[in-house]
Design a protein around this motif. Sequence first.
Motif, PDB file in Angstrom:
ATOM      1  N   ILE A 140       0.832  -1.215   0.000  1.00 25.87           N
ATOM      2  CA  ILE A 140       0.000   0.000   0.000  1.00 25.87           C
ATOM      3  C   ILE A 140       0.866   1.265   0.000  1.00 25.87           C
ATOM      4  N   SER A 141       2.053   1.223   0.593  1.00 26.34           N
ATOM      5  CA  SER A 141       2.921   2.411   0.564  1.00 26.34           C
ATOM      6  C   SER A 141       3.419   2.713  -0.848  1.00 26.34           C
ATOM      7  N   GLN A 142       3.373   1.708  -1.739  1.00 27.50           N
ATOM      8  CA  GLN A 142       3.702   1.921  -3.145  1.00 27.50           C
ATOM      9  C   GLN A 142       2.440   2.134  -3.981  1.00 27.50           C
ATOM     10  N   GLY A 143       1.290   2.238  -3.312  1.00 30.23           N
ATOM     11  CA  GLY A 143       0.047   2.531  -4.008  1.00 30.23           C
ATOM     12  C   GLY A 143      -0.668   1.318  -4.574  1.00 30.23           C
ATOM     13  N   SER A 144      -0.366   0.120  -4.084  1.00 33.73           N
ATOM     14  CA  SER A 144      -1.017  -1.089  -4.598  1.00 33.73           C
ATOM     15  C   SER A 144      -1.702  -1.841  -3.470  1.00 33.73           C
ATOM     16  N   LEU A 145      -2.885  -2.336  -3.779  1.00 30.92           N
ATOM     17  CA  LEU A 145      -3.541  -3.232  -2.848  1.00 30.92           C
ATOM     18  C   LEU A 145      -4.288  -4.281  -3.634  1.00 30.92           C
ATOM     19  N   SER A 146      -4.434  -5.427  -3.012  1.00 34.39           N
ATOM     20  CA  SER A 146      -5.238  -6.477  -3.617  1.00 34.39           C
ATOM     21  C   SER A 146      -6.059  -7.117  -2.509  1.00 34.39           C
ATOM     22  N   ALA A 147      -7.211  -7.605  -2.892  1.00 34.69           N
ATOM     23  CA  ALA A 147      -8.094  -8.268  -1.939  1.00 34.69           C
ATOM     24  C   ALA A 147      -8.795  -9.404  -2.650  1.00 34.69           C
ATOM     25  N   ARG A 148      -9.133 -10.427  -1.883  1.00 31.35           N
ATOM     26  CA  ARG A 148      -9.792 -11.597  -2.458  1.00 31.35           C
ATOM     27  C   ARG A 148     -10.984 -11.975  -1.586  1.00 31.35           C
ATOM     28  N   ARG A 149     -12.118 -12.217  -2.272  1.00 30.13           N
ATOM     29  CA  ARG A 149     -13.295 -12.733  -1.587  1.00 30.13           C
ATOM     30  C   ARG A 149     -13.395 -14.217  -1.900  1.00 30.13           C
ATOM     31  N   THR A 150     -13.441 -15.028  -0.848  1.00 28.79           N
ATOM     32  CA  THR A 150     -13.559 -16.468  -1.039  1.00 28.79           C
ATOM     33  C   THR A 150     -14.947 -16.973  -0.663  1.00 28.79           C
ATOM     34  N   ALA A 151     -15.688 -16.177   0.095  1.00 25.73           N
ATOM     35  CA  ALA A 151     -17.051 -16.571   0.474  1.00 25.73           C
ATOM     36  C   ALA A 151     -17.909 -15.323   0.554  1.00 25.73           C
ATOM     37  N   PRO A 152     -19.084 -15.361   0.043  1.00 25.99           N
ATOM     38  CA  PRO A 152     -19.722 -16.468  -0.666  1.00 25.99           C
ATOM     39  C   PRO A 152     -19.154 -16.605  -2.082  1.00 25.99           C
ATOM     40  N   SER A 153     -19.461 -17.711  -2.712  1.00 25.97           N
ATOM     41  CA  SER A 153     -19.053 -17.937  -4.107  1.00 25.97           C
ATOM     42  C   SER A 153     -19.802 -16.965  -4.991  1.00 25.97           C
ATOM     43  N   PRO A 154     -19.241 -16.598  -6.094  1.00 29.90           N
ATOM     44  CA  PRO A 154     -17.966 -17.006  -6.666  1.00 29.90           C
ATOM     45  C   PRO A 154     -16.807 -16.218  -6.051  1.00 29.90           C
TER      46      PRO A 154
END
Length: 164
Positions: A140-154
């Motif tokens: 995040i200090s380099q301006g990037s973030l990622s997130a993943r939802r595993t529930a509920p599907s999909p």
Amino acid sequence: MRAWLLGLLTGFMLLGCATPSRPAKALGAEQVSPTEWQGRISVQVQGEAPSSMSASFLLRGDAKNGELDLYSPLGTTLGALQWTPQFVQLNDGSKRQYFSSLAELTEKTTGAALPIDAIFAWLQGRDVSTTGWTADLSAISQGSLSARRTAPSPEVTLRIKLDQ
């Protein structure tokens, strides 16, 4: 003729990669955190009918009162999302659509209901949890973030790269 066509195609491809930058507001000394972010967002939805969405964006406000403008690689506005406690709407340039919730609005525009409260916290570097989602704020200090939802599907993958 063939070389000319190849050159023209290459030019269009390079033009499609150029995203006009939009001026960001400067932070004043009294502001603790930004209320405006811009960059690129992508959302990938897995499942029976996989889909993906990618756009430049300008996000203003907070989870209660905000605006999110989405732009194509050529700078054309794809949609203007706006929310307040009184209404949630999408303006796609030709019509306004109203929704009952931010989850419904983000599902319509990105293919998945996004955790807006958490996204604002994540953009500020706060690792908050939200049901079904796991965020990676290591860059995040380099301006990037990622997130993943595993529930509920999909399963859903969200990536944000901020302009710096």
